[in-house]
Design a protein around this motif. Structure first.
Motif, PDB file in Angstrom:
ATOM      1  N   LEU A 165       0.739  -1.322   0.040  1.00 51.18           N
ATOM      2  CA  LEU A 165      -0.185   0.105   0.395  1.00 51.18           C
ATOM      3  C   LEU A 165       0.794   0.942   0.104  1.00 51.18           C
ATOM      4  O   LEU A 165       0.563   1.804  -0.750  1.00 51.18           O
ATOM      5  CB  LEU A 165      -1.059   0.117   1.821  1.00 51.18           C
ATOM      6  N   ILE A 166       2.164   1.479   1.631  1.00 49.77           N
ATOM      7  CA  ILE A 166       2.719   2.892   1.036  1.00 49.77           C
ATOM      8  C   ILE A 166       3.397   2.343  -0.799  1.00 49.77           C
ATOM      9  O   ILE A 166       3.726   3.715  -0.985  1.00 49.77           O
ATOM     10  CB  ILE A 166       4.077   2.173   2.341  1.00 49.77           C
ATOM     11  N   GLY A 167       4.156   0.870  -1.034  1.00 49.43           N
ATOM     12  CA  GLY A 167       4.262   1.473  -2.195  1.00 49.43           C
ATOM     13  C   GLY A 167       3.591   1.883  -3.734  1.00 49.43           C
ATOM     14  O   GLY A 167       3.835   2.911  -4.431  1.00 49.43           O
ATOM     15  N   ALA A 168       2.202   1.403  -3.323  1.00 50.31           N
ATOM     16  CA  ALA A 168       1.423   2.046  -4.049  1.00 50.31           C
ATOM     17  C   ALA A 168       0.542   3.993  -4.037  1.00 50.31           C
ATOM     18  O   ALA A 168       0.282   4.534  -4.927  1.00 50.31           O
ATOM     19  CB  ALA A 168       0.130   1.367  -3.757  1.00 50.31           C
ATOM     20  N   VAL A 169       1.185   3.653  -2.742  1.00 57.15           N
ATOM     21  CA  VAL A 169       0.584   5.949  -2.413  1.00 57.15           C
ATOM     22  C   VAL A 169       1.591   6.383  -3.041  1.00 57.15           C
ATOM     23  O   VAL A 169       1.671   7.831  -3.912  1.00 57.15           O
ATOM     24  CB  VAL A 169       0.681   5.984  -0.759  1.00 57.15           C
ATOM     25  N   TYR A 170       3.493   5.655  -2.531  1.00 56.48           N
ATOM     26  CA  TYR A 170       4.675   6.595  -3.628  1.00 56.48           C
ATOM     27  C   TYR A 170       4.577   6.579  -4.834  1.00 56.48           C
ATOM     28  O   TYR A 170       4.326   7.641  -6.032  1.00 56.48           O
ATOM     29  CB  TYR A 170       5.889   6.138  -3.398  1.00 56.48           C
ATOM     30  N   ILE A 171       3.998   6.207  -5.725  1.00 57.72           N
ATOM     31  CA  ILE A 171       3.622   5.869  -6.924  1.00 57.72           C
ATOM     32  C   ILE A 171       2.390   6.785  -7.712  1.00 57.72           C
ATOM     33  O   ILE A 171       2.418   7.624  -8.810  1.00 57.72           O
ATOM     34  CB  ILE A 171       3.130   4.463  -7.930  1.00 57.72           C
ATOM     35  N   ASP A 172       1.511   6.707  -6.949  1.00 57.46           N
ATOM     36  CA  ASP A 172      -0.193   7.646  -7.341  1.00 57.46           C
ATOM     37  C   ASP A 172       0.179   9.055  -6.779  1.00 57.46           C
ATOM     38  O   ASP A 172      -0.302   9.878  -7.606  1.00 57.46           O
ATOM     39  CB  ASP A 172      -1.686   6.865  -6.445  1.00 57.46           C
ATOM     40  N   SER A 173       0.925   9.800  -6.206  1.00 54.70           N
ATOM     41  CA  SER A 173       1.485  10.884  -5.473  1.00 54.70           C
ATOM     42  C   SER A 173       3.198  11.171  -6.416  1.00 54.70           C
ATOM     43  O   SER A 173       2.825  12.351  -6.205  1.00 54.70           O
ATOM     44  CB  SER A 173       1.851  10.844  -4.244  1.00 54.70           C
ATOM     45  N   GLY A 174       3.099  10.771  -7.594  1.00 52.41           N
ATOM     46  CA  GLY A 174       3.810  11.100  -7.887  1.00 52.41           C
ATOM     47  C   GLY A 174       5.196  10.999  -7.606  1.00 52.41           C
ATOM     48  O   GLY A 174       6.268  12.223  -7.907  1.00 52.41           O
ATOM     49  N   HIS A 175       6.029   9.673  -6.434  1.00 50.53           N
ATOM     50  CA  HIS A 175       7.072   9.638  -5.941  1.00 50.53           C
ATOM     51  C   HIS A 175       6.979  11.055  -5.025  1.00 50.53           C
ATOM     52  O   HIS A 175       8.082  11.218  -5.190  1.00 50.53           O
ATOM     53  CB  HIS A 175       7.940   9.228  -6.843  1.00 50.53           C
ATOM     54  N   ASN A 176       6.492  11.678  -4.110  1.00 52.18           N
ATOM     55  CA  ASN A 176       5.711  12.301  -3.479  1.00 52.18           C
ATOM     56  C   ASN A 176       6.055  11.973  -1.540  1.00 52.18           C
ATOM     57  O   ASN A 176       5.207  11.193  -1.061  1.00 52.18           O
ATOM     58  CB  ASN A 176       4.605  13.258  -3.319  1.00 52.18           C
ATOM     59  N   LEU A 177       7.354  12.126  -1.340  1.00 55.14           N
ATOM     60  CA  LEU A 177       7.640  11.487  -0.059  1.00 55.14           C
ATOM     61  C   LEU A 177       6.991  12.040   1.390  1.00 55.14           C
ATOM     62  O   LEU A 177       7.158  11.360   1.942  1.00 55.14           O
ATOM     63  CB  LEU A 177       8.994  11.278   0.455  1.00 55.14           C
TER      64      LEU A 177
END
Length: 215
Positions: free
Chosen positions: A122-134
């Protein structure tokens, strides 16, 4: 939706490891040993599994195996039965449970590995969906993990240290690689004339040692 969450899990693990380590570095004066203890308490399968269940995300895991569902249900029931009165005690209890990758015998498992794996994905998906927004990833993670600052202020003592303090000068460790690319560590406790031996598995010697100390 993908057929497998493994690539996202790998990505999420790396992102969380970096973000948590950076947060510890910038918000504490912890040395290397204490930093490792804090990070190990926050970035581990047991803590992630606890978060998945606490937030009610576990029913949305797609799978086709009744055995897995039974394992998840048993974990949830054990959490309810052994619920601790303080957040600190709950953290200690969660970290002390036996994860699927740690024991040599599957019947000893207390925490299904899939719960933590899905959290990392899920965290990996958030990272991708947010445009790599840490920053966005950290915002979501910190909301899902309210114990974050509690662990920073009072990190749990790691399992090896607990065992050594409980049985001073009576614990010895031996390690060897096994056929599946993991390391097996045996913890032998000598009490009087009796020896007790516990074996743990891990991707490296440090993780295998922690696993052996849990058992």
């Amino acid at each position: 939706l993908t057929e497998s969450y493994e690539k996202l899990e790998y990505l999420g693990d790396a992102v969380l490891d970096y973000l948590v380590t950076a947060y510890i570095y910038t918000h504490t004066r912890a040395g290397p040993g204490r930093t490792t203890d804090i990070r190990s308490a926050l970035v581990n399968n047991n803590m992630f599994a606890s978060i998945i269940v606490q937030t009610g995300l576990h029913p949305y895991i797609l799978h086709y195996t009744p055995m897995l569902q039974n394992k998840i249900q048993a974990y949830i029931e054990d959490r309810e039965k052994d619920r601790m009165t303080s957040p600190e005690d709950e953290i200690d209890r969660s970290l002390g449970l036996i994860n699927e990758v740690e024991p040599p015998e599957l019947e000893m498992v207390e925490v299904p590995k899939v719960l933590g794996d899905v959290f990392e994905s899920l965290i990996g998906a958030v990272y991708i969906d947010s445009g790599h927004n840490l920053a966005k990833v950290w915002e979501i993670y910190s909301k899902l993990c309210p114990q974050l600052n509690l662990v920073l202020d009072n990190p749990p003592v790691n399992m090896k240290k607990q065992l050594m303090e409980k049985f001073p000068s009576k614990v010895t460790f031996t390690s060897k690689p096994n056929s599946v690319g993991k390391v097996t560590v045996s913890a032998k406790i000598t009490i009087g004339t009796q020896d007790y031996e516990f074996r743990g598995l891990g991707m490296n010697k440090a993780l295998a040692t922690v696993a052996a100390c849990k058992l």
